[in-house]
Enzyme design. Sequence first.
Site, mmCIF file in Angstrom:
data_model
loop_
_atom_site.group_PDB
_atom_site.id
_atom_site.type_symbol
_atom_site.label_atom_id
_atom_site.label_comp_id
_atom_site.label_asym_id
_atom_site.label_seq_id
_atom_site.Cartn_x
_atom_site.Cartn_y
_atom_site.Cartn_z
ATOM 1 N N SER A 1 0.830 -1.191 -0.039
ATOM 2 C CA SER A 1 -0.132 0.049 -0.220
ATOM 3 C C SER A 1 1.084 1.151 -0.094
ATOM 4 O O SER A 1 2.059 1.140 0.400
ATOM 5 C CB SER A 1 -1.032 0.160 1.212
ATOM 6 N N TYR B 1 -0.854 -1.206 10.238
ATOM 7 C CA TYR B 1 -1.063 -1.654 8.755
ATOM 8 C C TYR B 1 0.122 -0.915 7.887
ATOM 9 O O TYR B 1 0.858 -1.704 7.207
ATOM 10 C CB TYR B 1 -2.253 -0.678 8.307
ATOM 11 N N LYS C 1 2.716 -3.391 5.991
ATOM 12 C CA LYS C 1 2.931 -3.133 4.262
ATOM 13 C C LYS C 1 4.447 -2.818 4.113
ATOM 14 O O LYS C 1 4.651 -2.991 2.903
ATOM 15 C CB LYS C 1 1.789 -2.055 3.951
HETATM 16 P P1 NAP Z 1 -11.239 -5.866 1.044
HETATM 17 O O1 NAP Z 1 -12.375 -5.543 0.138
HETATM 18 O O2 NAP Z 1 -11.801 -5.906 2.493
HETATM 19 O O3 NAP Z 1 -11.137 -7.543 0.862
HETATM 20 C C1 NAP Z 1 -10.002 -8.258 1.761
HETATM 21 C C2 NAP Z 1 -9.983 -9.554 1.348
HETATM 22 O O4 NAP Z 1 -9.001 -10.311 1.945
HETATM 23 C C3 NAP Z 1 -11.257 -10.607 1.401
HETATM 24 O O5 NAP Z 1 -11.390 -11.210 0.422
HETATM 25 C C4 NAP Z 1 -11.001 -11.212 2.541
HETATM 26 O O6 NAP Z 1 -11.643 -12.578 2.824
HETATM 27 C C5 NAP Z 1 -9.384 -11.528 2.550
HETATM 28 N N1 NAP Z 1 -8.985 -11.723 3.981
HETATM 29 C C6 NAP Z 1 -8.969 -10.881 4.965
HETATM 30 N N2 NAP Z 1 -8.359 -11.666 6.129
HETATM 31 C C7 NAP Z 1 -8.021 -12.935 5.691
HETATM 32 C C8 NAP Z 1 -7.270 -14.055 6.111
HETATM 33 N N3 NAP Z 1 -6.617 -13.997 7.455
HETATM 34 N N4 NAP Z 1 -7.146 -15.029 5.383
HETATM 35 C C9 NAP Z 1 -7.647 -15.120 4.199
HETATM 36 N N5 NAP Z 1 -8.050 -13.968 3.480
HETATM 37 C C10 NAP Z 1 -8.189 -12.883 4.389
HETATM 38 O O7 NAP Z 1 -9.931 -5.330 0.818
HETATM 39 P P2 NAP Z 1 -9.246 -4.905 -0.498
HETATM 40 O O8 NAP Z 1 -9.582 -3.348 -0.372
HETATM 41 O O9 NAP Z 1 -9.959 -5.547 -1.773
HETATM 42 O O10 NAP Z 1 -7.675 -5.090 -0.155
HETATM 43 C C11 NAP Z 1 -7.029 -5.996 -0.896
HETATM 44 C C12 NAP Z 1 -5.527 -5.878 -0.427
HETATM 45 O O11 NAP Z 1 -5.058 -4.599 -1.047
HETATM 46 C C13 NAP Z 1 -5.271 -5.745 0.999
HETATM 47 O O12 NAP Z 1 -4.051 -6.364 1.308
HETATM 48 C C14 NAP Z 1 -5.217 -4.264 1.062
HETATM 49 O O13 NAP Z 1 -4.446 -3.857 2.319
HETATM 50 C C15 NAP Z 1 -4.515 -3.760 -0.141
HETATM 51 N N6 NAP Z 1 -4.871 -2.246 -0.350
HETATM 52 C C16 NAP Z 1 -5.990 -2.029 -0.482
HETATM 53 C C17 NAP Z 1 -6.229 -0.393 -0.768
HETATM 54 C C18 NAP Z 1 -7.645 0.112 -0.984
HETATM 55 O O14 NAP Z 1 -7.610 1.352 -1.113
HETATM 56 N N7 NAP Z 1 -8.772 -0.827 -1.040
HETATM 57 C C19 NAP Z 1 -5.235 0.388 -0.909
HETATM 58 C C20 NAP Z 1 -4.034 -0.085 -0.727
HETATM 59 C C21 NAP Z 1 -3.836 -1.455 -0.427
HETATM 60 P P3 NAP Z 1 -13.444 -12.703 2.952
HETATM 61 O O15 NAP Z 1 -13.937 -12.404 1.561
HETATM 62 O O16 NAP Z 1 -13.216 -14.240 3.128
HETATM 63 O O17 NAP Z 1 -13.561 -11.829 4.091
#
Ligand code: NAP
Length: 244
Positions: free
Chosen positions: A139, A152, A156
């Site tokens: 991130s 977090y 990261k």
């Molecule tokens: P999200 O919509 O909250 O989805 C998170 C996913 O991670 C879900 O599929 C969840 O599974 C899974 N997960 C959480 N804990 C887990 C565990 N212990 N074991 C296996 N799976 C697990 O998040 P997102 O926004 O798509 O984020 C995805 C990645 O991108 C993350 O690493 C996040 O930090 C990174 N990121 C996101 C953003 C953003 O703006 N959205 C920005 C920078 C980085 P379930 O469906 O079963 O709950």
Amino acid sequence: MSRVALVTGGGRGIGRAISLALAQSGHAVGVNYAANRTAADEVVGLIEAGGGEAIALAGNVGVGDDVQQIFAQVTETLGPVDVLVNNAGITRDGLLMRMGEDEWNEVLQTNLSSVYLCTKAAMRSMVRGKWGRIISVSSVSGIAGNAGQANYAASKAGIIGFTKSIAKEVGTRGITANVVAPGFIATDMTAALGEGAEHAAASSAAVGRMGTPEEVAAAVDFLASDAASYITGQVLVVDGGLAL
Ligand code: NAP
């Protein structure tokens, strides 16, 4: 034979888009999930409807036994993992003064220990096959820091140091390791912040909007391809110019 990809947290948000993009480019996909089986099954259904191969894999990627089980299941069903996408992640935001040990440990275990566990589990067959792609989702918070996200951001930033080290360890084996660092992407994770925060973050990006999961998935799909064979140990920022 198609290459096998494992996407942790592949059922929702950015992981969902990555699973679909990798299927589109010909990979058989293991779609891991922690709790939301319905979402993971839906992704598998979409991939199968498009003529691809996929399987939903339950398991907490921060727990060693679960990771062993996930890899055993994907290997038995689809074959050894060629492309590992460490995408699963959570936030437990709060100022450090009020951050409990639980909030620290849970985020580090889910976001960083998972990367260690899954990468180690994937490494043996990649070395044997003399080819592999490890792509981890960090991130911009891990690069620039963010108030209220010490846990977090530390997790990261840890992913970046880990990836650079792994890239040096296995580069001669045909395995690359890279990081994709998204900015502000429209998913459940950012929706939880509310409209005000979404608007502020979107207007801070040079392109003046939030990103889509598909825009992050395109970067991952490229790094997973043969075209990216001379790129390793890098951090590809996908943030619409947020961190400029
Ligand atoms: P999200 O919509 O909250 O989805 C998170 C996913 O991670 C879900 O599929 C969840 O599974 C899974 N997960 C959480 N804990 C887990 C565990 N212990 N074991 C296996 N799976 C697990 O998040 P997102 O926004 O798509 O984020 C995805 C990645 O991108 C993350 O690493 C996040 O930090 C990174 N990121 C996101 C953003 C953003 O703006 N959205 C920005 C920078 C980085 P379930 O469906 O079963 O709950």
